[in-house]
Design a protein around this motif. Structure first.
Motif, PDB file in Angstrom:
ATOM      1  N   ARG A 479       0.815  -1.220   0.000  1.00  0.00           N
ATOM      2  CA  ARG A 479       0.000   0.000   0.000  1.00  0.00           C
ATOM      3  C   ARG A 479       0.847   1.269   0.000  1.00  0.00           C
ATOM      4  N   VAL A 480       2.145   1.140   0.256  1.00  0.00           N
ATOM      5  CA  VAL A 480       3.047   2.291   0.214  1.00  0.00           C
ATOM      6  C   VAL A 480       3.802   2.343  -1.110  1.00  0.00           C
ATOM      7  N   GLN A 481       4.403   1.222  -1.498  1.00  0.00           N
ATOM      8  CA  GLN A 481       5.273   1.224  -2.669  1.00  0.00           C
ATOM      9  C   GLN A 481       4.509   1.320  -3.983  1.00  0.00           C
ATOM     10  N   LEU A 482       3.354   0.655  -4.073  1.00  0.00           N
ATOM     11  CA  LEU A 482       2.641   0.650  -5.348  1.00  0.00           C
ATOM     12  C   LEU A 482       2.084   2.035  -5.693  1.00  0.00           C
ATOM     13  N   PRO A 483       1.405   2.752  -4.789  1.00  0.00           N
ATOM     14  CA  PRO A 483       0.988   4.121  -5.132  1.00  0.00           C
ATOM     15  C   PRO A 483       2.173   5.043  -5.427  1.00  0.00           C
ATOM     16  N   LYS A 484       3.295   4.833  -4.737  1.00  0.00           N
ATOM     17  CA  LYS A 484       4.461   5.681  -4.964  1.00  0.00           C
ATOM     18  C   LYS A 484       5.016   5.505  -6.371  1.00  0.00           C
ATOM     19  N   ALA A 485       4.868   4.310  -6.957  1.00  0.00           N
ATOM     20  CA  ALA A 485       5.398   4.042  -8.294  1.00  0.00           C
ATOM     21  C   ALA A 485       4.496   4.569  -9.404  1.00  0.00           C
ATOM     22  N   GLN A 486       3.321   5.066  -9.080  1.00  0.00           N
ATOM     23  CA  GLN A 486       2.386   5.574 -10.089  1.00  0.00           C
ATOM     24  C   GLN A 486       2.905   6.880 -10.687  1.00  0.00           C
ATOM     25  N   VAL A 487       2.667   7.061 -12.002  1.00  0.00           N
ATOM     26  CA  VAL A 487       3.072   8.302 -12.665  1.00  0.00           C
ATOM     27  C   VAL A 487       2.225   9.443 -12.112  1.00  0.00           C
TER      28      VAL A 487
END
Length: 579
Positions: A479-487
């Motif tokens: 829930r932290v890393q995946l949103p952070k990787a969004q353009v």
């Protein structure tokens, strides 16, 4: 071991079936005369009321906290709808004509002048009467004279029931609704899988299973990107118009994947922020459906069945979420195609009735389970054959799974195989289930440096259903890393870049974006299958008291130590499974 190819597909314009017309105007708008209030509104209100009740029960059982606005919304859902009834016109017309005919008969009768008063009583008879016609005559009334003997009223004692005594209520044997998350052996999978996507239930599930404002913001941004890239004909494309598209085109798969992302957040063609996009997309899919139910004839050979399975899930979910009658025959036709195309091995692969692999089979299992959660007809023997196929591709007693028979197990296929087992009836406490879940965390934790969104999609679902500390460890990172990787800016803001992903180069930006959205919708996209046991609840309380991220606590020496498992005890809990 051949890797699982990513899903995609499109089809050539096919001749539409004559028996089911896809060109329907006013989708789902036809209604028949009913009592004022409309039965459909009553059913929706009742469903909202039940969802609110179950959301509060689920929060109480799991010990999760629900926001005050969620409780207020739940209480609001409890208000009973008011249904106003009016007498139908035909009943009023019948009464008026009966009165007129009776008056006319009395006027024209020779004894009409001798009748002083007529009492007309109307009501429902409690006894059956003879429907044959009989002759009757009206005799002149007897003149009452002063010479008649006076009669004395003689009281008669009779036994009367004590009608004013308190009536004893009749208690019927009412079957209680199934508990959420008890386990496939005791939960009814026909319970709507999609009831957590809106309203009070969605807010409760987000709170209980660890969703955050950041995950919801990422979902909203991803859906906005999908809206901007919808084609004029209602479809989506694997190749573009966005940058870094897939190598091959597959409009059926792209459209189905985009629709699943929208529906996962509660949007349908009848409601939601993106109802227009959903309506156009589902019309495109139905326009591609042939008489046998196939929707992916334009896709490349090894992509056809992936696309067909995904399109089947989309039709079944949309019908299950709305109950719209015009969708039912289309969804049922797709289900029948899935059943007829199962191979003798018990699974599915690139061509109907020929060979099987775990990757394609997993998509068809979800299609049939989505159909089974509605009133669509699914042959149970088809799913029993799937269990037999999974036995042939399993290792370590069912804790790990390979792409095909006699292959080596892999994390992606293990996650997909375990998810299928969950939906096909395995208990949470089943040892192979526990060992398999443990192995995923030990050997393949969520890591943006080793990107495989296909694996993440299945592992996120399997771990979410399993729950407990295993899910929290995975989710605290995801829930932290995946949103952070969004353009975050530019033309492709809201999407996830395909570079670096194991299948991103072949399948492109829409593929990585849709599967990433599915991961962040997992909290409410499907209702949970299992309920945490006492030990897991105790661990949850300990985690709440110590909010330090699990990744920051990892000691040297690997996953077994990270999970707090002694080295000599790790065997049998997943450490022996090597991918």
């Amino acid at each position: 071991m051949p890797p699982p190819p990513p899903p995609r597909s499109t089809l050539a314009p096919v001749r539409k079936g004559a028996e089911i017309s896809p060109n329907i105007s006013g989708v789902g708008s036809a209604t028949s005369p009913r009592w004022r209030g409309e039965l459909q509104d009553i059913n929706r209100r009742a469903e909202a009321k039940e969802n609110a009740r179950r959301a509060l029960m689920l929060a109480a059982e799991t010990g999760g906290e629900v926001a005050p606005e969620t409780v207020a919304e739940a209480e609001e859902d409890y208000e009973d709808p008011i249904v106003t009834r009016t007498a139908p016109p035909w009943l009023l017309s019948t009464v008026i004509h009966l009165v007129l005919l009776l008056i006319l008969a009395l006027i024209t009768s020779p004894v009409g002048s001798g009748i002083g008063r007529v009492l007309l009583v109307m009501g429902l008879s409690e006894q059956q009467t003879d429907s044959t016609l009989t002759e009757f005559t009206i005799e002149a009334p007897v003149e009452v004279g002063e010479d008649l003997e006076e009669t004395e009223d003689i009281p008669i004692e009779i036994d009367t029931p004590q009608i004013f005594e308190m009536a004893q209520p009749i208690v019927e044997d009412v079957k209680a609704p199934p508990e959420v998350g008890v386990g496939p052996s005791s939960i009814d999978i026909s319970m709507p899988m999609f009831n957590g996507r809106t309203g009070a239930m969605k807010k409760a599930l987000l709170s209980i299973y660890g969703g955050t404002p950041e995950t919801e913001e990422a979902v909203a941004s991803g859906l906005a990107w999908l809206k901007r890239n919808q084609q004029r004909d209602g479809s989506w494309s694997m190749r573009g118009p966005f940058g870094d598209g897939g190598i091959t085109e597959n409009r059926t798969a792209a459209t189905a994947m985009a629709l699943l992302a929208f529906m996962g957040d509660g949007n349908t063609h009848k409601g939601g922020e993106y109802k227009d996009e959903v309506l156009r997309g589902v019309k495109y899919l139905i326009g591609k459906q042939a008489r046998d139910g196939f929707m992916a004839r334009e896709a490349r050979g090894h992509e056809k069945m992936y696309a067909q399975a995904q399109a089947t899930i989309a039709l079944c979910e949309l019908y299950g979420m709305t109950g719209d009658s015009w969708l039912r025959p289309r969804a049922q036709l797709a289900v029948e195609f899935a059943e007829k195309s199962q191979s003798s091995e018990g699974g599915w692969r690139y061509e109907p009735r020929f060979d099987a692999d775990t990757s394609v089979t997993g998509w068809f299992v979800m299609a049939l389970k989505s159909a089974q959660s509605t009133d669509l007809i699914v042959n149970d023997s088809i799913l029993r054959k799937v269990s037999g196929y999974l036995d042939t591709v399993s290792s370590y007693g069912g804790a790990a799974y390979s792409y095909q028979q006699r292959g080596s197990p892999s994390p992606a296929m293990t996650a997909e195989g375990l998810l299928c087992r969950q939906y096909l009836g395995w208990f949470r406490e089943h040892p192979p289930m526990q060992r398999g879940i443990e192995a995923l965390l030990l050997d393949s934790p969520f890591d943006m440096r080793d990107r495989d969104v296909y694996y993440w999609y299945y592992a996120t679902q399997a771990l979410h259903h399993f729950g407990g500390p295993h899910w929290r460890e995975w989710n605290n990172v995801m829930r932290v890393q995946l949103p952070k990787a969004q353009v975050k800016q530019g033309r492709e803001r809201g999407s996830w870049a395909p570079q670096g992903d194991q299948w991103g180069r072949n399948s492109g930006r829409l593929y990585t974006t849709c599967l990433s959205i599915y991961c962040l919708e997992v909290y409410y996209r499907h209702m949970p299958l299992y309920k945490e046991n006492a030990a897991d609840k105790a661990a949850a309380g300990k985690d709440a008291a110590d909010p330090t991220p699990d990744a920051a606590k990892e000691p040297p020496g690997g996953g077994a130590k990270r999970m707090g498992i002694p080295a000599d005890a790790a065997k049998g809990l997943g450490s022996e499974i090597q991918f």
